[in-house]
Design a protein around this motif. Structure first.
Motif, PDB file in Angstrom:
ATOM      1  N   ASP A  17       8.878  82.592 -36.337  1.00  0.00           N
ATOM      2  CA  ASP A  17      10.024  82.835 -35.417  1.00  0.00           C
ATOM      3  C   ASP A  17      11.302  82.415 -36.054  1.00  0.00           C
ATOM      4  OD1 ASP A  17       8.519  84.011 -33.525  1.00  0.00           O
ATOM      5  OD2 ASP A  17       8.210  82.506 -32.181  1.00  0.00           O
ATOM      6  N   THR A  21      15.968  94.351 -40.616  1.00  0.00           N
ATOM      7  CA  THR A  21      14.689  95.153 -40.588  1.00  0.00           C
ATOM      8  C   THR A  21      14.384  95.381 -42.030  1.00  0.00           C
ATOM      9  OG1 THR A  21      15.663  97.238 -40.630  1.00  0.00           O
ATOM     10  CG2 THR A  21      15.206  96.476 -38.534  1.00  0.00           C
ATOM     11  N   LEU A  46      10.103  94.388 -39.843  1.00  0.00           N
ATOM     12  CA  LEU A  46       9.965  94.895 -38.375  1.00  0.00           C
ATOM     13  C   LEU A  46      11.221  95.778 -38.010  1.00  0.00           C
ATOM     14  CD1 LEU A  46       9.250  91.234 -37.185  1.00  0.00           C
ATOM     15  CD2 LEU A  46       7.563  92.926 -37.791  1.00  0.00           C
ATOM     16  N   SER A  47      10.608  96.375 -36.875  1.00  0.00           N
ATOM     17  CA  SER A  47      11.583  97.169 -36.290  1.00  0.00           C
ATOM     18  C   SER A  47      12.711  96.702 -35.667  1.00  0.00           C
ATOM     19  CB  SER A  47      10.969  98.404 -35.382  1.00  0.00           C
ATOM     20  OG  SER A  47      10.532  97.591 -34.050  1.00  0.00           O
ATOM     21  N   THR A 104      11.419  95.456 -32.076  1.00  0.00           N
ATOM     22  CA  THR A 104      10.708  94.056 -32.181  1.00  0.00           C
ATOM     23  C   THR A 104      11.434  92.997 -32.399  1.00  0.00           C
ATOM     24  OG1 THR A 104       8.581  95.657 -32.942  1.00  0.00           O
ATOM     25  CG2 THR A 104       8.457  93.145 -33.269  1.00  0.00           C
ATOM     26  N   ARG A 133      13.147  91.676 -29.378  1.00  0.00           N
ATOM     27  CA  ARG A 133      12.204  91.163 -28.370  1.00  0.00           C
ATOM     28  C   ARG A 133      11.894  89.557 -29.018  1.00  0.00           C
ATOM     29  NH1 ARG A 133       9.753  96.211 -28.209  1.00  0.00           N
ATOM     30  NH2 ARG A 133       8.404  95.799 -29.702  1.00  0.00           N
ATOM     31  N   ARG A 134      11.582  89.489 -30.076  1.00  0.00           N
ATOM     32  CA  ARG A 134      11.301  88.368 -30.850  1.00  0.00           C
ATOM     33  C   ARG A 134      12.507  87.326 -30.628  1.00  0.00           C
ATOM     34  NH1 ARG A 134       6.953  88.549 -34.600  1.00  0.00           N
ATOM     35  NH2 ARG A 134       7.360  86.164 -34.981  1.00  0.00           N
TER      36      ARG A 134
END
Length: 294
Positions: free
Chosen positions: A12, A29, A34-35, A38, A41-42
């Protein structure tokens, strides 16, 4: 910032560092794989774990809050410790890493000259950090940066390399949007560049298609979707494109090689910086728009 009882994972923190240093989800990205959804959200989950917002979100990107600045400083310390652990695990071979940051087009150009920049016998590793947002060299997010203006931060050193010209280009076949006099524009974070804003201001009513990254825009222009603006070192070196006008004077920028004023004295940083400068000096006429393809 209250993190009592919370176990923050290194994964994280790495995602947070990329978003913080690159100034937004879209740029991160490319480094995280990662998109944007995503990543969003993280980051939100990390903020809930921390108990405070880490970023101020806006259309121009992500800006760190006070809590975000505090976490960035601590996460950078963790990153340095993890790098040391990896070096210990791998031994001494290739433990010296030089990180080079540049925008999409310049990074792509320099990558094609990797043979002039790096050799396995150098005993170092080179990492490319491609981002159109400014990567924070002052905080050691990168060792070398190629920038469009002189650095103003007191802990950075700059070496002027030359200028970069921009012009309008089309595909070589008068088909589809090209024949109709239409344009191909940018959207999303990529639309904040000076050339994208110029195109919108002068021909916004004739933009038929858009892309959210410069490479897809080039492919659409080459395929005949319309006209667009590219740096001359990009357009003039692509046989699928033809320059249709003289460079746009107000879009011309300087080109600077930027390093941290302390880190620039590391032998491996100085070696790579000198090699990058030599490559860009060699191709200076192309960057100035003087090598127009017939």
């Amino acid at each position: 910032m209250d993190t009592s009882g919370a176990d923050i994972s290194w994964d994280d923190l790495r995602l947070f560092l990329d978003v913080a240093r690159l100034g937004g989800l879209s740029a991160a990205t490319t480094t995280t794989g990662l998109s944007a959804a995503t990543l969003g959200r993280r980051v939100t989950a990390l903020e809930r774990q921390i108990g405070e917002p880490l970023f101020v979100r806006s259309q121009t990107g992500y800006q760190l809050t006070t809590a975000g600045e505090q976490l960035l400083e601590r996460a950078a310390d963790v990153e340095a410790a993890m790098r040391g652990l990896v070096r210990w695990r791998n031994g001494n071979v290739g433990e010296r890493i030089v990180r080079l940051s540049a925008g999409s087009w310049t990074s792509h150009f320099v990558a094609t000259a990797i043979g002039a920049l790096w050799n396995v016998e150098d005993g170092i590793r080179v990492e490319f950090l491609t981002a159109d947002a400014k990567v924070d060299i002052g905080r050691r997010a990168a060792d070398i940066g190629i920038r469009s203006r002189r650095p103003t931060e007191p802990n950075l050193a700059g070496r002027r390399l030359g200028t970069v010209a921009y012009a309008l280009y089309s595909g070589r076949k008068l088909i589809n949007g090209v024949a109709a006099g239409m344009f191909v524009g940018l959207t999303g974070e990529a639309a904040n560049s000076a050339s994208a804003r110029w195109l919108m201001a002068h021909n916004g009513d004739r933009i038929g298609v858009r892309g959210n990254d410069v490479h897809s825009v080039r492919e659409m222009v080459a395929a005949g979707a319309g006209l667009s603006i590219f740096p001359c070192f990009v357009g003039d070196s692509d046989p699928r494109l033809v320059r249709i006008a003289q460079p746009i004077t107000e879009l011309e920028t300087e080109q600077w090689l930027v390093t941290h004023h302390e880190e620039r004295h590391r032998p491996e940083v100085r070696m790579v910086a000198d090699r990058v400068a030599a490559v860009l000096h060699e191709h200076a006429p192309l960057f100035r728009g003087e090598l127009r393809r017939p």
